[in-house]
Design an enzyme around this catalytic site. Structure first.
Site, short mmCIF file in Angstrom:
data_model
loop_
_atom_site.label_atom_id
_atom_site.label_comp_id
_atom_site.label_asym_id
_atom_site.label_seq_id
_atom_site.Cartn_x
_atom_site.Cartn_y
_atom_site.Cartn_z
N ALA A 126 9.52 1.62 4.29
CA ALA A 126 9.20 2.04 2.93
C ALA A 126 9.40 3.25 2.60
O ALA A 126 8.63 3.49 1.69
CB ALA A 126 8.24 1.39 2.74
N ASN A 191 2.67 -0.36 8.93
CA ASN A 191 3.39 -0.28 9.05
C ASN A 191 4.54 1.59 8.61
O ASN A 191 4.82 1.78 9.50
CB ASN A 191 4.72 -1.15 8.31
CG ASN A 191 4.70 -2.59 8.83
OD1 ASN A 191 4.52 -2.98 9.74
ND2 ASN A 191 4.33 -3.27 7.54
N HIS A 219 3.92 6.71 -1.73
CA HIS A 219 3.42 7.81 -0.33
C HIS A 219 4.11 9.23 0.31
O HIS A 219 5.32 9.79 -0.44
CB HIS A 219 4.06 7.34 0.78
CG HIS A 219 4.13 5.21 0.88
ND1 HIS A 219 2.88 5.22 1.77
CD2 HIS A 219 4.66 4.51 1.07
CE1 HIS A 219 3.09 3.89 1.65
NE2 HIS A 219 3.67 3.13 1.32
#
Ligand code: NAD
Length: 272
Positions: A126, A191, A219
């Site tokens: 991601a 993760n 993020h």
């Protein structure tokens, strides 16, 4: 043509299977496995070209002689199957990267990979920038910070993270600490923290902000080293079938498979 098997027929596994079926990844899809067999059946029924075996066990998966096994299931699945897959000589693509924060498991996985002359691949998932972070290790990395912003309703309060999402009216830090701690208490952030830690070789800093002003999962990654200062910001759209998973995670795994299967379009390989 490479033979690919998929463990876990949820959001990511299904996207990967469809990409192979469409020919975007030039590979043979030889087996599907999921603890919930109906998930495999439902997925297989939607494939038009591929006719994978619906396996009832990891042994049945390996009996189809895959060159690559994709784990898109859970950390538990990595613990259960990784060594067996690697000893069989198949490469393993791991999506549940959080499992690789377990140092003892990693040692056993490395040993199995040596025994089977096989490799473990961890896609960027991601986020972006793992290539640069790995490259910077040669000169030393001073700091890696991951700041994840999520709408408060997407942050699940738990035993170790007590807060009331309905009472958050302005951006509020709900966790600040090291990745090794984050993977234990923040299952939804595992993760990304783990991938950054593995790439940098550091126990990175993690901050989680409940932010009522945003809709997407954001993020922000800050890397400080002698050679570069990097700031990365990723705004992720959730996967249509699993809102906890960013769509980019599936796309990243598909791109890795394209590279491993060396389909057309990979005469020139861009990115390290
Ligand atoms: N690397 C990244 O950036 C990243 C991003 C998102 C998700 N993930 C991880 O990837 C994995 C898959 O994500 P998803 O969104 O597709 O999940 P999902 O819940 O949609 O699907 C997972 C599937 O795996 C099956 N499964 C779980 N444990 C199993 C086991 N031990 N053996 C066989 N089957 C098993 C489940 O029944 C389910 O059908 C998760 O562990 C998730 O945390 C990684």
């Amino acid at each position: 043509m490479k033979r690919v098997a998929i463990i876990g027929c949820g959001a990511i596994g299904s996207e990967i299977a469809r990409a192979i079926d469409e020919g975007y990844v030039e590979a043979d899809l030889v087996a599907l496995y999921d603890v919930i067999k109906e998930k495999c059946e439902e997925l297989a029924s939607k494939l038009t070209k591929c006719k994978p075996l619906i396996a009832s066990s990891i042994d049945e998966v390996l009996a189809t002689s895959p060159n690559i096994v994709v784990e898109a299931a859970s950390q538990e699945a990595v613990k259960q199957y990784a060594e067996k897959v690697l000893k069989s000589g198949a490469d393993l693509v791991v999506l549940s990267v959080g499992a690789l924060m377990d140092v003892e498991l990693v040692e056993r996985i490395k040993e199995a990979a040596r025994e089977g002359n096989a490799r473990v691949y961890v896609p960027s998932g991601a986020i972006a920038g793992l290539d640069a972070i790995r490259a910077l290790r040669k000169v030393g990395i001073e700091r890696v910070l991951l700041r994840t912003r999520k709408p408060p309703k997407s942050i699940k309060p738990c035993e170790t993270l007590k807060f009331d999402p309905s009472k958050v009216v302005q951006p509020t830090v709900v966790f600040r600490g090291k990745a090794s701690e984050a993977v234990k208490v923040l299952p939804f952030n595992v993760n990304v923290s783990a991938a950054l830690s593995l790439a940098s070789g550091m126990d990175i800093e993690v901050e989680v902000v409940a932010d009522p002003t945003i809709e997407k999962n954001v993020h922000e990654i800050i890397v400080e080293s002698k050679a570069s200062r990097i700031t990365i910001r990723i705004e992720n759209v959730p996967s249509p079938t699993n809102p906890r998973t960013s769509y980019l995670a599936s796309l990243s795994a598909i791109e890795l498979l394209r590279k491993l299967c060396s389909g057309s379009g990979y005469e020139i390989v861009v990115g390290t």
